[in-house]
Design a protein around this motif. Structure first.
Motif, short mmCIF file in Angstrom:
data_model
loop_
_atom_site.label_atom_id
_atom_site.label_comp_id
_atom_site.label_asym_id
_atom_site.label_seq_id
_atom_site.Cartn_x
_atom_site.Cartn_y
_atom_site.Cartn_z
N LEU A 22 0.83 -1.20 0.00
CA LEU A 22 0.00 0.00 0.00
C LEU A 22 0.87 1.26 0.00
O LEU A 22 0.57 2.24 -0.67
N GLY A 23 1.99 1.21 0.76
CA GLY A 23 2.91 2.33 0.77
C GLY A 23 3.50 2.57 -0.60
O GLY A 23 3.69 3.72 -1.02
N GLN A 24 3.80 1.49 -1.32
CA GLN A 24 4.32 1.60 -2.68
C GLN A 24 3.30 2.26 -3.59
O GLN A 24 3.63 3.12 -4.41
N VAL A 25 2.05 1.86 -3.45
CA VAL A 25 0.97 2.42 -4.27
C VAL A 25 0.79 3.92 -3.97
O VAL A 25 0.63 4.74 -4.89
N ILE A 26 0.84 4.29 -2.69
CA ILE A 26 0.68 5.70 -2.31
C ILE A 26 1.83 6.54 -2.85
O ILE A 26 1.63 7.65 -3.36
N ALA A 27 3.06 6.02 -2.76
CA ALA A 27 4.22 6.76 -3.25
C ALA A 27 4.12 6.99 -4.76
O ALA A 27 4.41 8.09 -5.26
N SER A 28 3.70 5.96 -5.50
CA SER A 28 3.53 6.13 -6.95
C SER A 28 2.41 7.12 -7.25
O SER A 28 2.49 7.90 -8.21
N GLY A 29 1.37 7.10 -6.42
CA GLY A 29 0.27 8.05 -6.59
C GLY A 29 0.71 9.48 -6.35
O GLY A 29 0.24 10.41 -7.02
N LEU A 30 1.62 9.68 -5.40
CA LEU A 30 2.14 11.03 -5.15
C LEU A 30 2.90 11.56 -6.36
O LEU A 30 2.81 12.75 -6.69
N ALA A 31 3.66 10.68 -7.02
CA ALA A 31 4.40 11.11 -8.21
C ALA A 31 3.43 11.56 -9.30
O ALA A 31 3.61 12.61 -9.94
N MET A 32 2.37 10.78 -9.53
CA MET A 32 1.38 11.16 -10.54
C MET A 32 0.59 12.38 -10.08
O MET A 32 0.23 13.24 -10.90
#
Length: 290
Positions: free
Chosen positions: A2-12
């Motif tokens: 989930l942390g990986q998903v959130i970090a990628s979402g922050l980039a987008m």
């Protein structure tokens, strides 16, 4: 995970924030919505990848600077040649003009560069950085760093420089600013040029993550508009918060529900905000429009 998903979402979300900032600046100074933002993003990606990087073989940073300069010039010319002639018309006329210019940019990209998608490999390769168990590509880190630097720079310019004071004065009251000797048309052209640079940077930063196509900016432009509404229509800090929130919500929703509904999640979130909090997270204050 989930942390990986959130970090990628922050980039987008940083990309959405860039586009939303462009919308906010144009709205605050010109009182119109620049619906050509997504097409500026597309055209700048083509210019960066096909012209400056592939054809001329320029290094990344030089190509980035030249592309941003070309888009700034194009935006300033549009403001002086088109918008300046429409100031006495209804705002809807100017908005339609931006839609028409967006169509022009998209078709010019198709004519000049062809319909085939372009692949651009990040100059940073496939290197990954591990931060607390969360792996981010160097391109994603670059996106976050560039956006943070731009946001800090624009805050300092708006608050502590004469150019910023002139922009804020024009945003608050265009007629009074003109009476005080401020070159309003030049300020409007500069603001529109800056919004085009933000869209250009978004296109350049997105190019290594997706294929460059004539449609790549359409959805990103719409989501940038959604981000501005979520954050607060015309609010600069709201555009930033709205973009980050939208990027994270999209990724988390796609991860927990299905990636099929990723685009639908953004517009569902928009509808929810329009019902529950239509003024957005950080509503614009009339006393401080800039």
């Amino acid at each position: 995970m989930l942390g990986q998903v959130i970090a990628s979402g922050l980039a987008m979300g940083c990309i959405y924030a860039l586009v939303a900032l462009g919308y906010a600046y144009v709205w605050n100074t010109m009182a119109i919505v620049n619906f050509a933002a997504g097409e500026f993003l597309t055209f700048s990606a083509y210019v960066f990848v096909a012209t400056f990087t592939t054809s001329l073989g320029l290094p990344f940073w030089m190509a980035l600077g030249l592309t941003a300069g070309a888009m700034a010039l194009m935006g300033a010319l549009f403001s002086r040649l088109v918008f300046a002639r429409l100031q006495r018309q209804r705002a809807l006329v100017a908005i339609i003009a931006t839609v028409g210019f967006g169509i022009f940019l998209k078709e010019m990209a198709r004519i000049i560069y062809g319909p085939e998608p372009l692949l651009y490999v990040s100059p940073f390769g496939d290197d990954m950085l591990d931060v607390g168990g969360i792996r981010l590509s160097m391109q994603q880190i670059l996106i976050m760093v560039v956006v943070v630097v731009i946001m800090a720079a624009q805050y300092l310019v708006l608050r502590y420089t004469m150019i910023g004071k002139v922009m804020r004065a024009t945003a608050l009251d265009r007629e009074t600013a003109a009476l005080m000797g401020i070159p309003v048309n030049a300020v409007l052209a500069g603001t529109f040029a800056f919004s085009c640079v933000l869209a250009a940077l978004a296109g350049i930063l997105l190019a290594p993550l997706f294929y460059v196509t004539t449609e790549m900016g359409t959805m990103v432009g719409l989501k940038g508009f959604v981000a501005m509404i979520i954050g607060g229509f015309g609010s600069v800090p709201g555009a930033i918060v709205g973009g980050l929130l939208l990027g994270v919500a999209e990724n988390v929703g796609a991860f927990t529900i299905s990636s099929t509904y990723k685009d639908a999640i953004a517009f569902t979130l928009l509808l929810a905000f329009l019902v529950v909090r239509p003024e957005g997270l950080i509503p614009e204050r009339n006393a401080d429009r800039a």
